[in-house]
Design an enzyme around this catalytic site. Structure first.
Site, PDB file in Angstrom:
ATOM      1  N   ARG A  31     -26.426  44.834  83.159  1.00 25.10           N
ATOM      2  CA  ARG A  31     -24.988  44.578  83.240  1.00 25.10           C
ATOM      3  C   ARG A  31     -24.664  43.393  82.329  1.00 25.10           C
ATOM      4  NH1 ARG A  31     -22.190  46.975  87.429  1.00 25.10           N
ATOM      5  NH2 ARG A  31     -20.621  45.355  87.425  1.00 25.10           N
ATOM      6  N   CYS A  37       3.946  40.070  54.350  1.00 18.92           N
ATOM      7  CA  CYS A  37       3.265  41.298  54.778  1.00 18.92           C
ATOM      8  C   CYS A  37       3.842  42.494  54.034  1.00 18.92           C
ATOM      9  CB  CYS A  37       3.415  41.486  56.283  1.00 18.92           C
ATOM     10  SG  CYS A  37       2.870  43.108  56.882  1.00 18.92           S
ATOM     11  N   CYS A  90       5.774  45.036  56.553  1.00 16.09           N
ATOM     12  CA  CYS A  90       6.975  44.671  57.303  1.00 16.09           C
ATOM     13  C   CYS A  90       8.234  45.276  56.666  1.00 16.09           C
ATOM     14  CB  CYS A  90       7.109  43.149  57.380  1.00 16.09           C
ATOM     15  SG  CYS A  90       6.125  42.387  58.703  1.00 16.09           S
ATOM     16  N   ASN A 133      -0.002  56.382  50.940  1.00 14.22           N
ATOM     17  CA  ASN A 133      -0.822  55.190  50.718  1.00 14.22           C
ATOM     18  C   ASN A 133      -0.819  54.790  49.244  1.00 14.22           C
ATOM     19  OD1 ASN A 133      -2.985  53.267  50.622  1.00 14.22           O
ATOM     20  ND2 ASN A 133      -3.812  54.176  52.478  1.00 14.22           N
ATOM     21  N   HIS A 137       5.727  42.771  63.547  1.00 13.83           N
ATOM     22  CA  HIS A 137       4.458  42.376  62.951  1.00 13.83           C
ATOM     23  C   HIS A 137       3.488  41.814  63.983  1.00 13.83           C
ATOM     24  CE1 HIS A 137       1.877  40.987  59.629  1.00 13.83           C
ATOM     25  NE2 HIS A 137       1.749  39.838  60.272  1.00 13.83           N
ATOM     26  N   ASN A 150      -7.729  51.949  62.423  1.00 15.85           N
ATOM     27  CA  ASN A 150      -8.735  50.882  62.419  1.00 15.85           C
ATOM     28  C   ASN A 150      -8.029  49.613  62.876  1.00 15.85           C
ATOM     29  OD1 ASN A 150     -10.825  52.498  61.364  1.00 15.85           O
ATOM     30  ND2 ASN A 150     -10.066  52.188  59.290  1.00 15.85           N
ATOM     31  N   GLY A 183     -12.598  46.359  59.430  1.00 18.30           N
ATOM     32  CA  GLY A 183     -12.206  46.544  58.044  1.00 18.30           C
ATOM     33  C   GLY A 183     -10.714  46.692  57.824  1.00 18.30           C
ATOM     34  N   SER A 204      -7.301  45.668  56.741  1.00 15.70           N
ATOM     35  CA  SER A 204      -6.902  44.647  55.772  1.00 15.70           C
ATOM     36  C   SER A 204      -5.548  44.017  56.068  1.00 15.70           C
ATOM     37  CB  SER A 204      -6.871  45.250  54.357  1.00 15.70           C
ATOM     38  OG  SER A 204      -5.955  46.333  54.300  1.00 15.70           O
ATOM     39  N   HIS A 250      -0.565  44.033  60.589  1.00 15.55           N
ATOM     40  CA  HIS A 250       0.627  44.751  61.043  1.00 15.55           C
ATOM     41  C   HIS A 250       0.180  46.041  61.734  1.00 15.55           C
ATOM     42  CE1 HIS A 250       5.072  45.383  60.648  1.00 15.55           C
ATOM     43  NE2 HIS A 250       4.684  46.620  60.934  1.00 15.55           N
ATOM     44  N   HIS A 281      -0.576  49.498  62.475  1.00 19.54           N
ATOM     45  CA  HIS A 281      -0.472  50.714  61.674  1.00 19.54           C
ATOM     46  C   HIS A 281      -1.739  51.553  61.785  1.00 19.54           C
ATOM     47  CE1 HIS A 281      -2.920  48.308  58.917  1.00 19.54           C
ATOM     48  NE2 HIS A 281      -3.202  49.427  58.265  1.00 19.54           N
ATOM     49  N   GLN A 289      -3.564  55.417  59.877  1.00 24.86           N
ATOM     50  CA  GLN A 289      -3.589  56.185  58.644  1.00 24.86           C
ATOM     51  C   GLN A 289      -3.735  57.669  58.944  1.00 24.86           C
ATOM     52  OE1 GLN A 289      -5.871  54.594  55.237  1.00 24.86           O
ATOM     53  NE2 GLN A 289      -6.552  52.942  56.596  1.00 24.86           N
ATOM     54  N   HIS A 310      -9.146  64.348  67.189  1.00 25.36           N
ATOM     55  CA  HIS A 310      -9.789  65.581  66.768  1.00 25.36           C
ATOM     56  C   HIS A 310      -9.013  66.760  67.328  1.00 25.36           C
ATOM     57  CE1 HIS A 310     -14.113  64.282  65.473  1.00 25.36           C
ATOM     58  NE2 HIS A 310     -13.168  63.981  64.604  1.00 25.36           N
ATOM     59  N   GLU A 340     -31.303  52.672  64.470  1.00 27.55           N
ATOM     60  CA  GLU A 340     -30.124  53.542  64.423  1.00 27.55           C
ATOM     61  C   GLU A 340     -29.939  54.163  63.038  1.00 27.55           C
ATOM     62  OE1 GLU A 340     -29.045  50.417  67.578  1.00 27.55           O
ATOM     63  OE2 GLU A 340     -30.004  50.428  65.614  1.00 27.55           O
TER      64      GLU A 340
END
Length: 351
Positions: free
Chosen positions: A31, A52, A55, A77, A116, A156, A162, A164, A167, A169, A171, A284, A320
């Site tokens: 635990r 930003c 924004c 994008n 934001h 993400n 990762g 960047s 704000h 969001h 994808q 998915h 792994e």
């Protein structure tokens, strides 16, 4: 001879979605969260950041100006991973070692809110419902394009994943081929459906609800659980109770329930260490190849990297990378912790 106990003894678990195994070593960390919660320095962001590029009203890196949007906002994008351009290509059937092929697609950014300073669990339900409705529209809109056969909606969250820009969001990457993991899932779902006449996740969810060991959230239309085969310490999956193949099949009531599930689950995540919990999440659902896909059952994965504290990450290294995925804390233990946490965001408790 000692009897096997999955709570204490090393063992492997099978993932029927992608036909892979994960090594579980529960004796290494029975635990690990006990006594490990900690307060961290909370980043305070303004409601609007003039620097930003996501924004409302600000100019993005490519020189285009965002509208003064008041709800969700979607745009292509500026640094797209995929391009729509059709290229001339002749495949060499004899090539084996250096096989390649062009890939067409469209990459879009989905701003969840003009604010934001918010993340998904801090938004109200109406805002999250608008995000879900935007996902529905984008899936249908992109899926109508003749060369698009798969629409991947994902987020993400956090610099550690990762991301960047802080704000809020996500994808969408839509492409002509089924990505590797989606293809593996497609093959396994299809084989199961042909054999049993029901979706794999319909039968799996039925048994998970009976066992009630890994359930985190259970409402009228959705279940959030830690999969039996989970790899990441606090990995979860949201599964629709009704075996629908895509997000556009949701009724208005299901959209509302899905938004509630998203808010509740992500709030529980933030409450683990009283910090903005990083993760990669993704939906998915059925391919958009104009074919019927009764084998697909809507589900959403959450892969958070944190393990022992707000600053200790689980790394996929060594064994792994060379052998197979491995985890210490059992899915049952992580589900127990997530289930026990409040659904009210820790910041909201002080309001």
């Amino acid at each position: 001879m000692k009897e096997f106990n999955h709570n204490n003894d090393p063992h492997r678990r099978y993932n029927p979605l992608i036909n892979e195994w994960v090594l579980v070593s529960p004796h290494r960390a029975t635990r690990p969260w006990q006594g490990q919660t900690e307060e961290v320095n909370q980043e305070t962001r303004p409601e609007f950041d003039p620097t930003c590029y996501l924004c409302p009203g600000n100019v993005r890196a490519n020189g285009e100006q965002n509208p003064a949007y008041e709800s969700t906002y979607v745009f292509d994008n500026d640094f797209a991973a995929l391009k729509q351009e059709e290229l001339h290509f002749e495949e060499n059937p004899d090539e084996f070692f250096f096989k390649a092929q062009p890939e067409r697609g469209i990459s879009r950014v989905v701003c969840f809110s003009p604010r934001h300073d918010l993340t998904l669990p801090e938004m109200d339900l109406e805002t999250i419902e608008n995000v879900v409705k935007t996902w529905q529209f984008q899936y249908e809109d992109l899926g109508k394009i003749d060369f698009i056969n798969h629409v991947q909606i994902f987020e993400n969250k956090g610099a550690i994943m990762g991301c960047s820009n802080p704000h809020p969001h996500g994808q969408i990457w839509a492409q002509s081929s089924l990505p590797t993991l989606v293809r593996k899932t497609q093959d396994n779902l299809s084989a199961y459906y042909q054999k049993h006449g029901k979706t794999l996740l319909e039968n799996y969810l039925e048994q998970e609800l009976e066992k009630n060991e890994r359930i985190v959230i259970d409402n009228e239309h959705f279940v959030a659980l830690v999969p039996f085969w989970a790899i990441w310490p606090f990995e979860t999956m949201i599964i629709s109770k009704r075996p629908v193949s895509k997000i556009t099949d949701f009724t208005p009531v299901e959209v509302s329930d899905y938004a509630k599930t998203l808010k509740e689950l992500t709030s529980k995540y933030d409450n683990v260490f009283n910090t903005s919990f990083p993760y990669s999440s993704g939906i998915h659902q059925a391919p958009t190849d104009a074919k019927e896909h009764p084998e697909w059952h809507f589900h959403m994965h959450f892969y958070p990297p944190l393990l022992r504290s707000a600053s200790v990450k689980k790394f996929m290294v060594g064994y792994e990378m060379m052998g197979e995925s491995q985890r210490d804390i059992t899915p049952e233990k992580s589900a127990e912790l997530l289930r026990s946490l409040s659904s009210v965001h820790y910041k909201a408790k002080d309001v």
